[in-house]
Design a protein around this motif. Structure first.
Motif, mmCIF file in Angstrom:
data_model
loop_
_atom_site.group_PDB
_atom_site.id
_atom_site.type_symbol
_atom_site.label_atom_id
_atom_site.label_comp_id
_atom_site.label_asym_id
_atom_site.label_seq_id
_atom_site.Cartn_x
_atom_site.Cartn_y
_atom_site.Cartn_z
ATOM 1 N N ALA A 9 0.803 -1.230 0.000
ATOM 2 C CA ALA A 9 0.000 0.000 0.000
ATOM 3 C C ALA A 9 0.836 1.280 0.000
ATOM 4 C CB ALA A 9 -0.973 -0.017 1.180
ATOM 5 N N PRO A 10 1.909 1.396 0.813
ATOM 6 C CA PRO A 10 2.681 2.646 0.817
ATOM 7 C C PRO A 10 3.312 2.982 -0.528
ATOM 8 C CG PRO A 10 3.170 1.346 2.782
ATOM 9 C CD PRO A 10 2.364 0.469 1.872
ATOM 10 N N LEU A 11 3.484 2.009 -1.394
ATOM 11 C CA LEU A 11 4.102 2.261 -2.694
ATOM 12 C C LEU A 11 3.258 3.200 -3.544
ATOM 13 C CD1 LEU A 11 5.152 -1.414 -3.586
ATOM 14 C CD2 LEU A 11 6.592 0.372 -2.573
ATOM 15 N N PHE A 12 1.965 3.282 -3.277
ATOM 16 C CA PHE A 12 1.050 4.102 -4.079
ATOM 17 C C PHE A 12 1.023 5.555 -3.616
ATOM 18 C CE2 PHE A 12 -0.225 -0.173 -4.898
ATOM 19 C CZ PHE A 12 -0.785 -0.178 -6.165
ATOM 20 N N CYS A 13 1.653 5.832 -2.504
ATOM 21 C CA CYS A 13 1.585 7.173 -1.906
ATOM 22 C C CYS A 13 2.148 8.232 -2.855
ATOM 23 C CB CYS A 13 2.357 7.184 -0.586
ATOM 24 S SG CYS A 13 2.146 8.704 0.349
ATOM 25 N N GLY A 14 1.332 9.222 -3.174
ATOM 26 C CA GLY A 14 1.768 10.348 -3.988
ATOM 27 C C GLY A 14 1.888 10.080 -5.466
ATOM 28 N N ALA A 15 1.643 8.833 -5.899
ATOM 29 C CA ALA A 15 1.851 8.492 -7.304
ATOM 30 C C ALA A 15 0.579 8.546 -8.133
ATOM 31 C CB ALA A 15 2.478 7.104 -7.417
ATOM 32 N N PHE A 16 -0.594 8.576 -7.473
ATOM 33 C CA PHE A 16 -1.855 8.482 -8.195
ATOM 34 C C PHE A 16 -2.862 9.487 -7.657
ATOM 35 C CE2 PHE A 16 0.247 4.394 -8.351
ATOM 36 C CZ PHE A 16 0.139 4.042 -9.687
ATOM 37 N N GLU A 17 -3.662 10.043 -8.585
ATOM 38 C CA GLU A 17 -4.709 10.968 -8.181
ATOM 39 C C GLU A 17 -5.893 10.224 -7.559
ATOM 40 O OE1 GLU A 17 -5.823 13.266 -11.545
ATOM 41 O OE2 GLU A 17 -3.969 14.439 -11.587
#
Length: 463
Positions: free
Chosen positions: A380-388
């Motif tokens: 889950a943390p991998l998605f932080c800040g990368a997607f709207e």
């Protein structure tokens, strides 16, 4: 037996027959892996696993890509090749195919009848435990490749290696990709234990090409096993003196999206095994695929020293594989989509990194789902800040999942998301949001998710 020999081939009928057997891909079980059954049935079928020289590919991630690249290189060199990979996305025949597509339908039909006849005539008393779905599909691949009289065959390991159904083959060369923590309940709870299971494909006197590993301890597992077997062990990072890649863009040829940029990867590397630098423009993208390409090239060159460098370059350029950063240009009511079956921490991290490198200025949305056994708290943390926008759902209909756990993981990582348990509603929501925002949509987390999204959206497009 006469019925199986004379009945017309129906892939749907054959798949229904296969589905009557225990399928570990859908319902994993412990203590059900050994090679006795495969050895018995191979003997009854006159050893189809030995019909053509082969390559054998194990590892945690990237083994399907490496296997595909090997097969493409062999085909570019003028050989016919059979390719056995898993899972399939849209068509069961994807598992048993050639680098450029499917065999003639007669090959599949003959092999199906041969396999069904063999199983129907095998007494339960001769078996030490029930036959499994994956064993049957592996036998089916052996039979298809023998019937097609391929020059070479390439086999991707299903899970582990030592006791995997494919491990009845004796290859010209083996490959082991990078090791990650996966299937720990079956392979062991440390990287070293997992590596030991993968090392089980190493056979006496057979060279093995091993990807760069995270730790010296994992590397040592492979070195020790190769030494015990008297096998040459080539580590990709030791045999690659130069490696670089960059992205370039071409324009889509589709009438619906003539201006959508389709990326390619310019790859270049050197090794003492080659007479010159190898350079290829690849459709498979990303840092992981660059490493996979080097491994595949080294494997073929080790087994076939006289193969031309030009054939290696052509093969790498032609290699494609569904759901490995597979880009679908935008169309009517459809945003640009990237399908990727990545489902481990490292592979998802690399997929997101590739997305940002290939489309650095694009708005990005994600549709994510994973099986209940995946490390979603670390993913889950991998998605932080990368997607709207991120939509989280279940991985289609074939895999067990824990949506509540996934939702907690994203909340705890402070990654805003919407969890939708209704799979079809989640897909429609994610597609609609990406379309209205002119965003690229990444579908990631499970091959089963990708397969069911493709199936659903294909049905929607036809209606």
């Amino acid at each position: 037996m006469a019925y199986y020999q004379s009945a017309p081939f129906s892939l749907e009928q054959f798949e229904r027959w296969l589905d009557t057997f225990l399928n570990f891909e859908k319902l994993p079980h412990k203590n059900m892996f050994w090679l006795d059954t495969m050895q018995l049935l191979c003997n009854r079928l006159a050893h189809p696993e030995n019909a053509a020289p082969c390559f054998h590919v194990a590892g945690s991630k990237g083994k399907g890509s490496v296997a595909t690249m090997i097969a493409c290189i062999l085909e570019a060199a003028g050989f016919s090749a059979g390719l056995y990979t898993s899972p399939h996305i849209a068509d069961f025949r994807e598992r048993v195919s050639t680098p450029h597509g499917f065999f003639d339908n007669s090959v599949y039909g003959y092999a199906a009848r041969e396999l069904m006849a063999c199983i129907s005539s095998t007494s339960a008393e001769s078996l030490t435990r029930p036959i499994t779905w994956f064993e049957l599909v592996t036998l089916y691949a052996f039979l298809c490749f023998r019937r097609a009289a391929v020059d070479y065959s390439v086999y991707e390991v299903g899970m582990g290696g030592r006791l995997d159904a494919t491990n009845v083959v004796t290859p010209r060369a083996g490959c082991i990709t990078a090791i990650e923590r996966e299937h720990t309940e079956y392979l062991g709870d440390t990287l070293e234990k997992i590596a030991a299971e993968k090392a089980g494909i190493i056979k006496a006197g057979i060279p093995v090409i091993v990807a760069a590993q995270k730790s010296a301890a994992v590397r040592n597992v492979f070195e020790k096993k190769a030494e015990e077997c008297g096998s040459m062990c080539i580590f990709v990072d030791d045999f690659t003196t130069f490696l670089e890649y960059s992205y370039m863009h071409m324009h889509s040829k589709t009438s619906l999206s003539p201006d959508f940029p389709l990326p390619a990867m310019r790859l270049s590397f050197e090794s003492p095994l080659f007479s010159r630098r190898i350079t290829a423009t690849m459709r498979l993208l990303g840092n992981a695929q660059a490493r996979n390409a080097v491994q595949a090239a080294l494997a073929v060159k080790t087994a076939l020293p006289d193969i031309a460098e030009e054939a290696i370059e052509r093969g790498l350029a032609h290699a494609t594989l569904p759901a490995r950063f597979e880009i679908v240009p935008p169309g009517k009511l459809q945003p640009p989509i990237i399908y990727d079956g990545a489902h481990t921490v490292q592979s998802i991290a690399e997929t997101i990194a590739t997305l940002k490198a290939v489309f650095p200025t694009a708005a990005c949305h994600a549709l994510f789902a994973c099986g209940a056994d995946k490390r979603v708290d670390d993913i889950a943390p991998l998605f932080c800040g990368a997607f709207e926008k991120i939509t989280v759902t279940t991985p289609g209909t074939a895999r067990q999942s824990d949506l509540a756990h996934a939702e907690r993981a994203f909340r705890n990582a402070h990654v805003p998301c919407e969890c939708i348990s209704d799979f079809e509603a989640a897909v429609r929501t994610a597609f609609s949001r990406a379309q209205s925002s002119n965003a690229v949509l990444l579908v990631v987390g499970s091959f089963y998710l990708v397969a069911d999204v493709k199936k659903l959206w294909s049905s929607h497009a036809r209606s």
